[in-house]
Write an enzyme that holds these catalytic residues in place. Structure first.
Site, short mmCIF file in Angstrom:
data_model
loop_
_atom_site.label_atom_id
_atom_site.label_comp_id
_atom_site.label_asym_id
_atom_site.label_seq_id
_atom_site.Cartn_x
_atom_site.Cartn_y
_atom_site.Cartn_z
CB CYS A 193 -0.91 0.00 1.21
SG CYS A 193 -2.12 -1.32 1.23
CD GLU A 214 2.68 -1.73 3.03
OE1 GLU A 214 2.05 -2.80 3.18
OE2 GLU A 214 2.49 -0.97 2.08
#
Length: 797
Positions: A438, A440
């Site tokens: 997403c 990270e």
């Protein structure tokens, strides 16, 4: 090159895009069949060699195709939008959902009769009892199994797909070519002594990497031949030239270093397809594409090979190719990440290795590609450095946000660098970070990194503190017996009980993850991925054996943080500070799901909430998030530091479905809050107050990232004034030290109409959590939660 100078290329993009939108995802077992046939032939050989030979056989025999209008070619499957089965990870999904795969509510896949026959006759008989998932099931500790069954935490994604959330070294593939990597393999081999145990195992591994090299080159050659054959019979002169160019490009790359932008984009994408052939795990990222493609673009422009319009068309074509991919997962996992999302991240902006402004012409053009194509992939992100990147870049970012597609994910560059340094990365490499999964943070071709196997349901953890360890969903006692709240004399006693439950669940989660890390090392070599990690080649150690330059153990995620804080705040305010409720009254109301206790529920709902810049509540949020990060980092993993994150995709929906009523006034079995965002509809003091609350959390402690959603009224960002307001908001996000923010810019009325008339909104994108998805493909509960989110208006100071 025959691309026209002008906007007519958008017609091509629209045709390619419509083909994707009109293709229903389907199960594709061709790669699984080839893998199985190869494994039957290689019994007794080292596992990594067997994996490499199976990949080579896939490259040699898999179905390949070149579609009309394509300029960038390649596909991991035998068709577009193909859900690829990795039977060595998890074959059982197809057996369990044999009859329901095509009709299931979340992410259905067509499953044809021919595919079913191959599965039943070839794949299932061989892999039964041998898969990664079955090993996990056999080794999972009983207490962990109990917690997972009770939905106190979920362990789903990694057990189905294998390691993900990583950024392979696409830049090395593009710059060195397969021949350059072969030379590195040769140099590594020259320093080995195969007469030693270590030397022998490394020699075996290098042989596997060479087989992978052979497979990739063979696959490129097959595409080159196919393009040449199609060109020979093509009647349209323009398309004939394009096919001839594709044939020429595929002869050059990825065997040799890319010399042009077209070659660079094709080289990166073909390797990306090869990774997805090896395992269709989530979150394989193409990284900082604007940085490693820019020298090729500049050279093309300077030498007159390419115009800016032609380059834009190539980028747009690549964006559509990336959007052809979907992720296949079982229905249970699809609950936690609805929308077929493969999380293929592309990132632009930020700073370079010296800490200087890295924004270039391609940064703007890749934003434009996202504006042109408007599809759910790639998961487009921008790194913005408040002190280094120009306002013109931020303006272009804001124009993309205003389109309402949920793109881009906006990342605070300074915090991203801090997160990397927290993972032990020196500043010179930390400057080159990129988001994966997403949002990270990781580093292309240098870091073994994973968000983790799932997340902790903080709603269920708080429920355990309220019920002395009882879980309503499972009607069991999977948690600690921390005491009857009626006996707690002070709020501190209750807060400590909640913390004790959270610490216990974190410890058990670590036990689960250690099992998975161990199985992954044993059963899941990934030589295709490892090929682009220079340190993996130089050490002859696989990516999932710890061969990358930096290794970080799996993270542990949180779901429902805002709801957890709101529950604590309500107890403190209503029972201890204002004494408006007794514990008995509250617990009875929760047990009855507030039925016939509307007055108590109204008190709970009116209690102070996170997201409104209320000091006491925000202090609780700061304390709980800091406590969680401390607890998680107490437990190192097999790859080093273990990291905290709050990146829950859509997990707050299914986790809410199994969580009872909470002191915040939330009724049972409704959505929790997502990540560090406020609970939908409770952030009522405006956008500035929301930002200030979110900023109280120390984002730099959550080394795998924090995800923050905000919904904006479209009218508030209209025109030049709206752009300026949005730019100011984004600058404030950076000034406040918030790591990430993303937006839905869409009216409630439009969302409701799309829910009622999906046929009118087939291509409408919304931001779900760490990704954008087509609104009409989402489960109704996910749609409803997005509709419920507070719509904020921006005002001019």
């Amino acid at each position: 090159m025959t691309i026209k100078n002008g906007a007519s290329y958008l017609n091509r993009i629209e045709r390619l895009k419509n083909k994707v939108l009109n293709t229903i995802p389907s199960i594709d077992v061709e790669n699984a069949r080839i893998l199985t046939e190869s494994f039957k032939q290689t019994e007794g050989e080292p596992l990594v060699i067997r994996k490499a030979k199976a990949f080579y056989q896939q490259c040699q025999t898999k179905t390949i195709f070149i579609q009309e209008d394509e300029l960038i070619v390649g596909s991991p499957g035998s068709r577009i939008r193909a859900g690829i089965l990795n039977p060595d990870v998890s074959w059982h999904v197809l057996e369990e959902e044999y009859e329901t795969m095509s009709e299931r509510i979340r992410d259905p896949f067509l499953f044809g009769d021919e595919e079913k026959e191959v599965f039943n006759q070839i794949i299932k008989p061989y892999w039964k009892g041998k898969s990664y998932f079955e090993a996990w099931q056999k080794r999972m500790p009983e207490e962990v199994r109990h917690l997972a069954a009770s939905s106190v935490f979920f362990v789903a994604l990694r057990t189905i797909r294998g390691p993900g959330e990583l950024t392979p070294g696409h830049d090395w593939i593009v710059k060195a070519g397969i021949n350059g990597i072969r030379q590195e393999i040769t140099m590594t081999r020259a320093n080995l002594d195969p007469a030693t145990p270590e030397g022998y195992s490394k020699e075996v591994y290098l042989k596997a990497l060479e087989i992978i090299c052979d497979g990739i080159v063979m696959l490129a050659g097959r595409y080159s031949e196919l393009a040449a054959k199609k060109a020979a019979v093509e009647k349209d002169s323009k398309r004939k030239q394009e096919l001839e160019k594709i044939a020429e490009v595929m002869k050059q790359v990825p065997l040799h270093p890319a010399k042009t932008l077209w070659e660079g984009l094709q080289s990166a994408y073909l390797y990306h397809s090869c990774i997805l052939m090896e395992q269709q795990a989530g979150s394989y990222t193409l990284g900082r594409l604007d940085q490693y493609m820019y020298p090729l673009y500049r050279k093309d422009i300077e030498e007159g090979r390419l115009t800016k319009v032609q380059a834009q068309e190539l980028l747009d074509c690549l964006w559509v190719k990336i959007a052809e991919q979907v992720i296949f997962q079982d229905e249970e996992s699809a609950k936690y990440a609805t929308g077929y999302i493969p999380y293929q991240n592309v990132c632009v902006g930020g700073v370079d290795a010296d800490g200087s402004d890295a924004v270039n012409e391609l940064s703007y053009m890749m934003i434009q590609a996202t504006m042109d194509v408007r599809m759910f992939q790639p998961s487009f992100c921008v790194r913005y450095n408040r002190g280094k990147n120009p306002d013109s870049f931020l303006k272009k970012v804001s124009e993309l946000i205003k389109l309402g597609t949920g793109f881009p994910a906006f990342l605070n560059d300074d915090v991203g660098v801090k997160l990397m340094m927290g993972k032990g990365v020196p500043i010179e490499d930390a400057y080159n970070w990129n988001p994966t999964g997403c949002i990270e943070p990781s580093i292309m071709g240098k870091m073994r990194n994973s968000t983790g196997v799932g997340s902790i349901n903080l709603g269920a953890v708080l429920e355990g503190a309220l019920t002395n360890g009882y879980n309503r969903a499972s009607n069991t006692y999977p948690l600690l017996k921390t005491g009857d709240p009626r006996l707690f004399k002070t709020f501190e006693e209750f807060k400590n009980a909640a913390k004790a439950q959270l610490a216990y669940v974190i410890k058990k989660f670590v036990e689960a993850d250690l099992v998975l890390e161990s199985i992954s090392k044993e059963l899941r070599p990934v030589p295709v991925v490892s090929l682009s990690f220079k340190e993996c080649v130089q050490s002859a150690v696989d990516y999932d054996q710890g061969g990358a330059k930096y290794t970080v153990s799996n993270g542990i995620g949180l779901v429902g943080g805002g709801e957890f804080v709101n529950g604590l705040a309500a107890v403190k305010q209503l029972i201890y500070d204002e004494k408006r409720l007794t514990w008995s009254e509250l617990l009875e109301a929760l047990e009855q799901n507030f039925n016939a206790q509307e007055e108590i529920r109204n008190l709970c709902a009116a209690a102070s909430k996170y997201g409104n810049d209320i000091a006491d509540v925000d202090a609780l949020a700061t304390e709980i998030f800091e406590f969680t990060a401390d607890e998680i980092e107490k437990y190192p993993g097999q790859y080093g530091i273990r990291t905290a994150c709050s990146v829950p995709t859509t997990c707050h929906i299914p986790c809410g479905v199994v969580t009872g009523a909470l002191p915040s006034g939330r009724k049972a079995y409704t959505p929790l809050s997502d990540s560090v965002s406020a609970t939908a509809g409770t952030d009522v003091n405006g956008p500035t107050a929301l930002l200030k609350s979110v900023s109280k959390i120390n984002h730099a402690r959550f080394l795998n990232g924090t995800l923050f959603n905000m919904k904006l009224d479209p009218k508030t960002v209209e025109g030049a004034g709206g752009t300026a307001r949005l730019m100011n908001l984004l600058k404030s996000v950076c000034d406040l030290g918030i790591y990430h923010i993303q937006f839905n810019v869409v009216s409630r009325e439009t969302l409701i109409d799309a829910q009622e008339h999906p046929e009118k909104y087939k291509g409408m994108l919304v931001r779900v959590a760490g990704y954008s998805a087509y609104f009409v493909e989402l489960d109704k509960m996910v749609q409803d939660e997005i509709i419920m989110r507070t719509r904020h208006e921006l005002v001019t100071n």
